[in-house]
Write a protein that holds these residues in place. Structure first.
Motif, PDB file in Angstrom:
ATOM      1  N   PHE A   1       0.853  -1.186   0.000  1.00 22.69           N
ATOM      2  CA  PHE A   1       0.000   0.000   0.000  1.00 22.69           C
ATOM      3  C   PHE A   1       0.895   1.244   0.000  1.00 22.69           C
ATOM      4  CE2 PHE A   1      -3.151  -2.997   1.652  1.00 22.69           C
ATOM      5  CZ  PHE A   1      -4.288  -2.598   0.971  1.00 22.69           C
ATOM      6  N   ILE A   2       0.523   2.203  -0.791  1.00 19.81           N
ATOM      7  CA  ILE A   2       1.219   3.494  -0.834  1.00 19.81           C
ATOM      8  C   ILE A   2       0.180   4.592  -0.594  1.00 19.81           C
ATOM      9  CG2 ILE A   2       2.589   5.095  -2.209  1.00 19.81           C
ATOM     10  CD1 ILE A   2       3.668   2.761  -3.759  1.00 19.81           C
ATOM     11  N   PRO A   3       0.254   5.260   0.570  1.00 18.60           N
ATOM     12  CA  PRO A   3       1.160   5.031   1.689  1.00 18.60           C
ATOM     13  C   PRO A   3       0.676   3.870   2.543  1.00 18.60           C
ATOM     14  CG  PRO A   3      -0.275   6.856   2.189  1.00 18.60           C
ATOM     15  CD  PRO A   3      -0.619   6.439   0.784  1.00 18.60           C
ATOM     16  N   SER A   4       1.542   3.423   3.426  1.00 23.90           N
ATOM     17  CA  SER A   4       1.189   2.281   4.261  1.00 23.90           C
ATOM     18  C   SER A   4       0.580   2.698   5.590  1.00 23.90           C
ATOM     19  CB  SER A   4       2.428   1.416   4.506  1.00 23.90           C
ATOM     20  OG  SER A   4       3.441   2.185   5.149  1.00 23.90           O
ATOM     21  N   VAL A   5       0.731   3.975   5.987  1.00 24.04           N
ATOM     22  CA  VAL A   5       0.149   4.510   7.219  1.00 24.04           C
ATOM     23  C   VAL A   5      -0.481   5.851   6.885  1.00 24.04           C
ATOM     24  CG1 VAL A   5       0.557   5.244   9.584  1.00 24.04           C
ATOM     25  CG2 VAL A   5       1.886   3.356   8.632  1.00 24.04           C
ATOM     26  N   ILE A   6      -1.734   6.032   7.324  1.00 24.97           N
ATOM     27  CA  ILE A   6      -2.471   7.270   7.032  1.00 24.97           C
ATOM     28  C   ILE A   6      -3.076   7.786   8.333  1.00 24.97           C
ATOM     29  CG2 ILE A   6      -4.419   8.298   5.802  1.00 24.97           C
ATOM     30  CD1 ILE A   6      -4.011   6.322   3.577  1.00 24.97           C
ATOM     31  N   ARG A   7      -2.946   9.084   8.537  1.00 24.09           N
ATOM     32  CA  ARG A   7      -3.646   9.762   9.638  1.00 24.09           C
ATOM     33  C   ARG A   7      -4.869  10.443   9.042  1.00 24.09           C
ATOM     34  NH1 ARG A   7      -2.140  11.621  14.765  1.00 24.09           N
ATOM     35  NH2 ARG A   7      -3.421  13.356  15.539  1.00 24.09           N
ATOM     36  N   MET A   8      -6.034   9.988   9.393  1.00 24.25           N
ATOM     37  CA  MET A   8      -7.288  10.403   8.762  1.00 24.25           C
ATOM     38  C   MET A   8      -7.980  11.447   9.630  1.00 24.25           C
ATOM     39  SD  MET A   8     -10.395   7.897   7.582  1.00 24.25           S
ATOM     40  CE  MET A   8     -11.813   8.499   6.679  1.00 24.25           C
ATOM     41  N   SER A   9      -8.295  12.600   9.032  1.00 23.49           N
ATOM     42  CA  SER A   9      -8.991  13.671   9.754  1.00 23.49           C
ATOM     43  C   SER A   9     -10.296  14.071   9.084  1.00 23.49           C
ATOM     44  CB  SER A   9      -8.087  14.904   9.863  1.00 23.49           C
ATOM     45  OG  SER A   9      -7.721  15.366   8.567  1.00 23.49           O
ATOM     46  N   GLY A  10     -10.668  13.381   7.997  1.00 22.21           N
ATOM     47  CA  GLY A  10     -11.910  13.684   7.303  1.00 22.21           C
ATOM     48  C   GLY A  10     -12.709  12.429   7.068  1.00 22.21           C
ATOM     49  N   PRO A  11     -13.859  12.537   6.428  1.00 19.19           N
ATOM     50  CA  PRO A  11     -14.719  11.368   6.235  1.00 19.19           C
ATOM     51  C   PRO A  11     -14.253  10.430   5.129  1.00 19.19           C
ATOM     52  CG  PRO A  11     -15.760  13.303   5.306  1.00 19.19           C
ATOM     53  CD  PRO A  11     -14.520  13.784   5.979  1.00 19.19           C
ATOM     54  N   VAL A  12     -13.291  10.817   4.282  1.00 17.11           N
ATOM     55  CA  VAL A  12     -12.862  10.000   3.151  1.00 17.11           C
ATOM     56  C   VAL A  12     -11.345  10.006   3.087  1.00 17.11           C
ATOM     57  CG1 VAL A  12     -13.016   9.624   0.661  1.00 17.11           C
ATOM     58  CG2 VAL A  12     -14.962  10.592   1.878  1.00 17.11           C
ATOM     59  N   VAL A  13     -10.749   8.829   2.775  1.00 14.52           N
ATOM     60  CA  VAL A  13      -9.317   8.725   2.591  1.00 14.52           C
ATOM     61  C   VAL A  13      -9.057   7.654   1.533  1.00 14.52           C
ATOM     62  CG1 VAL A  13      -8.884   6.955   4.348  1.00 14.52           C
ATOM     63  CG2 VAL A  13      -7.105   8.616   3.796  1.00 14.52           C
ATOM     64  N   SER A  14      -7.956   7.803   0.773  1.00 13.67           N
ATOM     65  CA  SER A  14      -7.639   6.881  -0.312  1.00 13.67           C
ATOM     66  C   SER A  14      -6.170   6.497  -0.258  1.00 13.67           C
ATOM     67  CB  SER A  14      -7.963   7.498  -1.681  1.00 13.67           C
ATOM     68  OG  SER A  14      -9.338   7.802  -1.788  1.00 13.67           O
ATOM     69  N   ALA A  15      -5.869   5.305  -0.815  1.00 14.75           N
ATOM     70  CA  ALA A  15      -4.502   4.815  -0.943  1.00 14.75           C
ATOM     71  C   ALA A  15      -4.436   3.930  -2.180  1.00 14.75           C
ATOM     72  CB  ALA A  15      -4.068   4.059   0.304  1.00 14.75           C
ATOM     73  N   SER A  16      -3.224   3.626  -2.625  1.00 19.36           N
ATOM     74  CA  SER A  16      -3.010   2.811  -3.815  1.00 19.36           C
ATOM     75  C   SER A  16      -2.338   1.504  -3.415  1.00 19.36           C
ATOM     76  CB  SER A  16      -2.141   3.555  -4.834  1.00 19.36           C
ATOM     77  OG  SER A  16      -2.797   4.733  -5.278  1.00 19.36           O
ATOM     78  N   LEU A  17      -2.816   0.409  -4.011  1.00 20.25           N
ATOM     79  CA  LEU A  17      -2.232  -0.919  -3.814  1.00 20.25           C
ATOM     80  C   LEU A  17      -1.526  -1.300  -5.106  1.00 20.25           C
ATOM     81  CD1 LEU A  17      -1.877  -3.494  -2.116  1.00 20.25           C
ATOM     82  CD2 LEU A  17      -4.059  -4.304  -3.063  1.00 20.25           C
ATOM     83  N   VAL A  18      -0.212  -1.398  -5.056  1.00 23.03           N
ATOM     84  CA  VAL A  18       0.589  -1.660  -6.248  1.00 23.03           C
ATOM     85  C   VAL A  18       1.269  -3.014  -6.095  1.00 23.03           C
ATOM     86  CG1 VAL A  18       0.963   0.789  -6.702  1.00 23.03           C
ATOM     87  CG2 VAL A  18       2.589  -0.461  -5.296  1.00 23.03           C
ATOM     88  N   GLY A  19       1.707  -3.567  -7.220  1.00 23.85           N
ATOM     89  CA  GLY A  19       2.321  -4.888  -7.247  1.00 23.85           C
ATOM     90  C   GLY A  19       1.494  -5.823  -8.114  1.00 23.85           C
TER      91      GLY A  19
END
Length: 692
Positions: free
Chosen positions: A29-47
């Protein structure tokens, strides 16, 4: 916030794992750690994303410690969260969204801003390839309350206070209803604890709420250090603000959609049949604007800018010859003159340009002649004759140049528009009536009768900025300007000849002997307010400075012409201040010229810059009162140097107080004195003396 030791260690391990895995081609996962402060967050899974299943699990966040992410059973305990996976090129877009509404996080009316987070959770997104866990994403959720999200804006009308007594915006930085605005110290919705966080960085000035700045004699302010508490003996307490009345004076402001009234070519407004007013666009019979290229405030050239009635301009536009397009024929234009059914046709005169280097630069040499040559307009000069609110005549002078059809380069075009009265002759117009108007040419005349120059000039260089090809522009009243040009000089230049050439070029800017005091001075009457120009020569009569014995060096070469114009206010006409010129002085400044060599001194032309400057100096109409001997000797009574200002001890009764008319101050002073005398007569000591 201080993190416990396991947290940074965990974050470091996750980041290291996220960096090394793509190198091996594994899922990550990129990024592998997320600090979420809103109702929506996204990340990318590569490989290798084929046959990959993604799950979302809620973790327990105990005592502020993030749990260690481990892939357990295949479960999907979403709770209040939803997971969306979107395939992209060589990756998967993973989106985590809060399903429930944030209405429960909104603050109530008594607590406008919650300092503790509303939602604190830990989420784990796991990626499984077949049945093996290949990657995971750790999400730390901290969502704070925001009252502006939970409260709907009121559609009711807003009662605007009377701006005569209360400013419309006592706290202009309060932009969010029902929530605390950061750095806005006047926001009443901010708690004291929150305000303490940014009290040192509050917005200054009016925007920060300082709509009523205090002054030294205000009773409610704290005295400065070093001033006794009894000073001033009398002070002023006002409920006033210098910003009162700066806003629109209305009683009710209803919510409505803002509409912008902009001149568009699709919806033109044509009122020319009833006469033009100053600033109205000049119209054609086709109900279109009569346009001439003009320069915008951003410095760009607008080729379809409408001409405004009674507004002169003189602009330059730079364009490439490859992009140059010939404008529509001016000779066929039919312009409304401002009367019902009236039409005026421009009278056009064509002239051929004599020196293309003034207008076209960076040209490329063409090996073949190619097609037939073409004509380009390098200058267009328009003169509109007006009579009341109509246009009686339009004269156009176009200077064009013949170039090769395939020629490349940069062309500088000049466009001028001048509105003259129908009964003015020789294009001579007043620069004011009677005083000068800002931006109007300084009127001048020559008594020797050798030329017909009517103003002072500055250089208007173009192309290579050579003095031999530079044009001139008039000096405008009230505008301080610097201009110059380049003079070609050789290494073996004769110094005496160089001085004579420089003086001749500088003198060509001031070919007049007198300057008009007023904007309407009569050219035919020298006694009608004409001032002789004071000239300070560069060199003494008949005395030349000694020449240097070294080639390429000349001493005391005039290089700068300084024109100083003194003016002042000379009264007012119908409330408009009238300004007149008191004197004009020209002075030369000399420099030592030295030929600039590169690696070797070659016998080629060097460029010697010469310039001219214009400075307008305003002289006060009344000289300030000189200091008295008492003010000179006793500086402790100077209010600008001391904390205690003794002349303002009785401030409301002195001439320094401007809050009320002086007559009312005198009346209040007499009334105060009468009260003091009455109190003395009615006091006990006076009664006992009278009885004795």
């Amino acid at each position: 916030m201080h993190l416990s030791p396991p947290v940074p260690l965990l974050l470091g391990l996750l980041l290291l794992q996220g960096v090394l895995r793509p190198l091996r081609g594994d899922l990550v996962f990129i990024p592998s750690v997320i600090r979420m402060s809103g109702p929506v967050v996204s990340a990318s899974l590569v490989g290798g994303t084929e046959d990959v299943t993604v799950y979302l699990t809620q973790l327990r966040d105990e005592m502020g410690l993030l749990p260690v992410p481990t892939c357990g059973e295949l479960n999907n305990e979403t709770g209040d969260w939803s997971l969306t996976v979107t395939p992209t090129v060589n990756s998967l877009e993973v989106t985590v969204r809060l399903k429930r509404d944030l209405q429960s996080c909104s603050s109530n009316g008594t607590d406008p801003f919650l300092e503790a987070p509303c939602i604190v959770q830990a989420l784990l997104v796991s990626a499984f390839h077949n049945t093996s866990c290949s990657a995971h994403l750790l999400i730390h959720v901290e969502i704070y309350a925001n009252s502006s999200l939970g409260q709907n804006a009121s559609e009711n009308v807003t009662v605007v206070p009377n701006q005569v007594y209360q400013p419309l915006g006592p706290c202009p930085c309060n932009l969010t209803a029902g929530a605390c605005d950061i750095r806005c110290c006047c926001d009443q919705e901010c708690s004291s604890d929150l305000t303490a966080l940014f009290r040192e960085s509050c917005f200054p000035g009016v925007f920060g709420g300082d709509v009523n700045p205090p002054f030294d004699q205000l009773c409610s302010i704290q005295m400065s250090h070093g001033v006794p508490d009894w000073f001033p003996f009398l002070c002023v307490q006002l409920a006033n603000s210098p910003f009162l009345g700066y806003f629109y004076h209305g009683s009710i402001s209803s919510g409505h959609q803002v509409s912008f009234d902009i001149y568009l070519h699709t919806d033109l407004k044509d009122f020319s049949d009833f006469g033009y007013k100053q600033g109205d666009p000049v119209m054609t019979v086709d109900k279109a604007y009569f346009t001439i290229p003009q320069v915008s405030l951003a410095g760009q050239c607008l080729y379809n800018a409408p001409v405004a009635f009674l507004q002169n301009f003189d602009v330059q536009c730079v364009t490439s010859l490859e992009e140059y397009l010939e404008r529509d024929g001016i000779t066929s234009a039919k312009i409304k003159n401002g009367a019902m059914g009236g039409i005026v046709t421009p009278k056009v005169i064509y002239e051929e340009a004599t020196d293309l280097d003034r207008f076209i630069t960076n040209t490329e040499t063409l090996l073949s002649t190619g097609p037939a040559p073409r004509n380009v307009n390098v200058e267009e000069h328009y003169i509109f004759r007006w009579n009341n609110n109509t246009i009686s005549e339009i004269n156009v002078r176009i200077i064009r140049a013949e170039i090769n059809a395939q020629q490349k380069g940069i062309m500088t075009q000049r466009f001028t528009v001048k509105f003259l009265s129908y009964n003015s002759g020789n294009e001579q117009e007043w620069s004011g009536n009677p005083g000068y108007q800002l931006g109007k040419p300084v009127r001048a005349l020559s008594t020797n009768g050798t030329n017909n120059v009517t103003t002072l000039h500055l250089w208007y260089p173009a192309g290579r900025s050579l003095c031999s090809t530079a044009t001139r522009k008039p000096i405008l009243f009230g505008e301080n300007v610097l201009s110059g040009c380049l003079l070609e000089v050789g290494i073996n230049e004769n110094c005496t000849k160089l001085r004579e050439n420089a003086v001749e070029l500088l003198d060509s800017l001031v070919q007049v002997t007198h300057v008009a005091m007023r904007g309407n001075s009569d050219y035919n009457d020298l006694s009608d307010g004409w001032l002789e120009i004071i000239r300070v020569d560069a060199l003494g009569a008949g005395a030349d400075p000694p020449d240097s014995n070294v080639s390429g060096i000349c001493l005391d070469v005039p290089a700068q012409l300084n024109i100083r114009i003194l003016f002042s206010d000379a009264g007012a006409v119908e409330g408009m201040t009238q300004q007149e010129i008191l004197g004009v002085e020209t002075r030369f400044s000399s420099v030592t010229w030295q030929f600039q060599c590169g690696l070797t001194c070659e016998d080629k032309a060097d460029l010697f810059p010469i310039g001219a400057s214009v400075q307008f100096i305003k002289i006060p109409a009344q000289l300030p009162h000189p200091l008295t001997r008492f003010q000179i000797n006793f500086t402790e009574y100077d209010c600008n140097r001391n904390e205690v200002c003794w002349p303002q001890l009785l401030y409301p009764l002195t001439q320094y107080y401007r809050g009320e008319p002086y007559s009312q101050c005198v009346a209040k002073s007499l009334l105060l004195v009468s009260f003091i005398i009455l109190a003395v007569f009615l006091s006990n000591p006076w009664i006992r003396i009278h009885k004795a």
